[in-house]
Scaffold this motif. Structure first.
Motif, PDB file in Angstrom:
ATOM      1  N   LEU A  78       0.826  -1.204   0.000  1.00 29.82           N
ATOM      2  CA  LEU A  78       0.000   0.000   0.000  1.00 29.82           C
ATOM      3  C   LEU A  78       0.861   1.256   0.000  1.00 29.82           C
ATOM      4  CD1 LEU A  78      -2.655  -0.919   2.739  1.00 29.82           C
ATOM      5  CD2 LEU A  78      -3.072  -0.757   0.298  1.00 29.82           C
ATOM      6  N   ILE A  79       1.928   1.218   0.764  1.00 30.45           N
ATOM      7  CA  ILE A  79       2.733   2.407   1.019  1.00 30.45           C
ATOM      8  C   ILE A  79       3.925   2.534   0.076  1.00 30.45           C
ATOM      9  CG2 ILE A  79       4.026   3.647   2.799  1.00 30.45           C
ATOM     10  CD1 ILE A  79       2.469   1.957   4.873  1.00 30.45           C
ATOM     11  N   GLY A  80       4.578   1.406  -0.212  1.00 29.73           N
ATOM     12  CA  GLY A  80       5.816   1.423  -0.968  1.00 29.73           C
ATOM     13  C   GLY A  80       5.734   2.064  -2.344  1.00 29.73           C
ATOM     14  N   PRO A  81       4.837   1.604  -3.232  1.00 25.77           N
ATOM     15  CA  PRO A  81       4.783   2.174  -4.581  1.00 25.77           C
ATOM     16  C   PRO A  81       4.551   3.686  -4.616  1.00 25.77           C
ATOM     17  CG  PRO A  81       3.628   0.081  -4.517  1.00 25.77           C
ATOM     18  CD  PRO A  81       3.962   0.402  -3.097  1.00 25.77           C
ATOM     19  N   PRO A  82       3.599   4.233  -3.842  1.00 28.61           N
ATOM     20  CA  PRO A  82       3.437   5.691  -3.877  1.00 28.61           C
ATOM     21  C   PRO A  82       4.679   6.443  -3.416  1.00 28.61           C
ATOM     22  CG  PRO A  82       1.508   4.659  -2.889  1.00 28.61           C
ATOM     23  CD  PRO A  82       2.545   3.598  -3.026  1.00 28.61           C
ATOM     24  N   LEU A  83       5.381   5.920  -2.407  1.00 24.75           N
ATOM     25  CA  LEU A  83       6.597   6.583  -1.931  1.00 24.75           C
ATOM     26  C   LEU A  83       7.675   6.575  -3.011  1.00 24.75           C
ATOM     27  CD1 LEU A  83       6.892   5.396   1.786  1.00 24.75           C
ATOM     28  CD2 LEU A  83       6.092   7.603   0.911  1.00 24.75           C
ATOM     29  N   LEU A  84       7.783   5.468  -3.734  1.00 21.97           N
ATOM     30  CA  LEU A  84       8.765   5.386  -4.823  1.00 21.97           C
ATOM     31  C   LEU A  84       8.435   6.391  -5.931  1.00 21.97           C
ATOM     32  CD1 LEU A  84       9.267   1.525  -5.104  1.00 21.97           C
ATOM     33  CD2 LEU A  84      10.869   3.209  -4.162  1.00 21.97           C
ATOM     34  N   ILE A 131       6.852   9.251  -5.502  1.00 25.04           N
ATOM     35  CA  ILE A 131       7.174  10.579  -4.984  1.00 25.04           C
ATOM     36  C   ILE A 131       8.670  10.851  -5.101  1.00 25.04           C
ATOM     37  CG2 ILE A 131       7.277  11.985  -2.879  1.00 25.04           C
ATOM     38  CD1 ILE A 131       4.596  10.736  -2.074  1.00 25.04           C
ATOM     39  N   VAL A 132       9.484   9.871  -4.727  1.00 24.71           N
ATOM     40  CA  VAL A 132      10.936  10.026  -4.845  1.00 24.71           C
ATOM     41  C   VAL A 132      11.324  10.253  -6.304  1.00 24.71           C
ATOM     42  CG1 VAL A 132      13.151   8.849  -4.602  1.00 24.71           C
ATOM     43  CG2 VAL A 132      11.454   8.697  -2.768  1.00 24.71           C
ATOM     44  N   ALA A 133      10.737   9.467  -7.211  1.00 21.91           N
ATOM     45  CA  ALA A 133      11.053   9.587  -8.638  1.00 21.91           C
ATOM     46  C   ALA A 133      10.699  10.969  -9.167  1.00 21.91           C
ATOM     47  CB  ALA A 133      10.312   8.512  -9.423  1.00 21.91           C
ATOM     48  N   LEU A 134       9.598  11.538  -8.686  1.00 20.88           N
ATOM     49  CA  LEU A 134       9.197  12.868  -9.139  1.00 20.88           C
ATOM     50  C   LEU A 134      10.245  13.919  -8.779  1.00 20.88           C
ATOM     51  CD1 LEU A 134       5.373  12.917  -8.280  1.00 20.88           C
ATOM     52  CD2 LEU A 134       6.416  12.808 -10.549  1.00 20.88           C
ATOM     53  N   PHE A 135      10.837  13.774  -7.605  1.00 15.59           N
ATOM     54  CA  PHE A 135      11.782  14.791  -7.136  1.00 15.59           C
ATOM     55  C   PHE A 135      13.197  14.614  -7.698  1.00 15.59           C
ATOM     56  CE2 PHE A 135       8.455  15.639  -4.055  1.00 15.59           C
ATOM     57  CZ  PHE A 135       8.566  17.009  -3.856  1.00 15.59           C
ATOM     58  N   VAL A 136      13.526  13.412  -8.134  1.00 12.48           N
ATOM     59  CA  VAL A 136      14.908  13.184  -8.597  1.00 12.48           C
ATOM     60  C   VAL A 136      15.027  13.150 -10.117  1.00 12.48           C
ATOM     61  CG1 VAL A 136      15.481  11.916  -6.491  1.00 12.48           C
ATOM     62  CG2 VAL A 136      14.703  10.659  -8.511  1.00 12.48           C
ATOM     63  N   SER A 137      13.920  13.118 -10.834  1.00 16.38           N
ATOM     64  CA  SER A 137      13.984  13.068 -12.292  1.00 16.38           C
ATOM     65  C   SER A 137      13.599  14.416 -12.898  1.00 16.38           C
ATOM     66  CB  SER A 137      13.050  11.983 -12.836  1.00 16.38           C
ATOM     67  OG  SER A 137      11.693  12.318 -12.586  1.00 16.38           O
ATOM     68  N   LYS A 138      14.098  14.683 -14.097  1.00 13.22           N
ATOM     69  CA  LYS A 138      13.797  15.949 -14.763  1.00 13.22           C
ATOM     70  C   LYS A 138      12.325  16.051 -15.131  1.00 13.22           C
ATOM     71  CE  LYS A 138      18.373  16.916 -16.704  1.00 13.22           C
ATOM     72  NZ  LYS A 138      19.155  17.167 -17.935  1.00 13.22           N
TER      73      LYS A 138
END
Length: 225
Positions: A67-73, A75-82
């Motif tokens: 439930l938690i893991g995919p959304p957190l990943l 969010i991280v991807a949004l902040f580290v990718s162009k």
């Protein structure tokens, strides 16, 4: 669905989840890809919950991690990718602020779930959860910051940081009270609601959107427009 729980509580939470997705969709300037992704995620989690996947709570790692893991990943991807950063830059800060008003009704639902022994008292405003303050202040902050222009960027930043702290507090409380091998609290009345539809949408949809809204606001408010 939770046995013995009045239907109106489930219906109320379904409306909360839909409202949260809709408000975030507005904040994206009606980005259709975002809406399709969120609809797919809502549907997949509903199917898994209705199939009883999350009711098995003695596994390691806990199934609640799905439930938690995919959304957190994401969010991280949004902040580290162009591309993710570009998406973040297009979000409407005023709509992200107003979105937090859904937390008022979330806290009401949590209290109703506590009354029906589906979550512990610590997860309600009658316990150690003060997240309702974020919801109650969100419309006022929106009005003063974006309509009347009476709140400075620094004040808006501090509000987001304080409300993020409230969110982290209830998330940790909920995780530690869930009936998993890592449970630390609320053994007499654990957090069982999040193992059932539609309440699986709280950790998998509502909380990640609220979290992302705060993180985006904090990043934007710390840098020049």
């Amino acid at each position: 669905m939770l046995p013995g729980l009045p239907v109106y509580i489930s219906v109320l939470f379904i409306l909360i989840a839909i409202s949260t997705v809709w408000l975030f969709y507005r904040a994206t300037n009606y980005n259709r890809t975002t809406l399709v992704v969120l609809q797919g995620w809502l549907a997949s989690q509903a199917v898994m919950a209705l199939a009883g996947f999350y009711e098995r709570t003695d596994t390691t790692p806990p199934r609640l991690a799905f439930l938690i893991g995919p959304p957190l990943l994401v969010i991280v991807a949004l902040f580290v990718s162009k591309k993710g950063q570009h998406f973040i830059d297009t979000l409407r800060l005023e709509q992200l602020t107003l979105l937090h008003s859904v937390r008022i009704v979330v806290e009401i639902v949590l209290y109703l779930l506590f009354v029906h022994k589906a979550v512990p008292a610590s997860m309600t405003f009658d316990g150690s959860n003060f997240d309702i303050l974020a919801g109650l202040t969100a419309p006022l902050v929106y009005y003063l910051a974006f309509v009347r222009k009476k709140i400075t960027r620094r004040m808006l930043l501090l509000w987001n940081m304080a409300c993020l702290g409230l969110l982290i507090n209830i998330v940790l409380t909920a995780i530690l009270a869930a009936p998993t091998p890592f449970q630390q609290t609320a053994f007499d009345q654990p957090n069982i609601a999040i193992s059932y539809f539609p309440f699986v949408w709280l950790p998998s949809v509502v909380v990640p959107i609220v979290l992302l809204s705060h993180l985006v606001a904090i990043q934007r408010l710390r840098t020049p427009w």
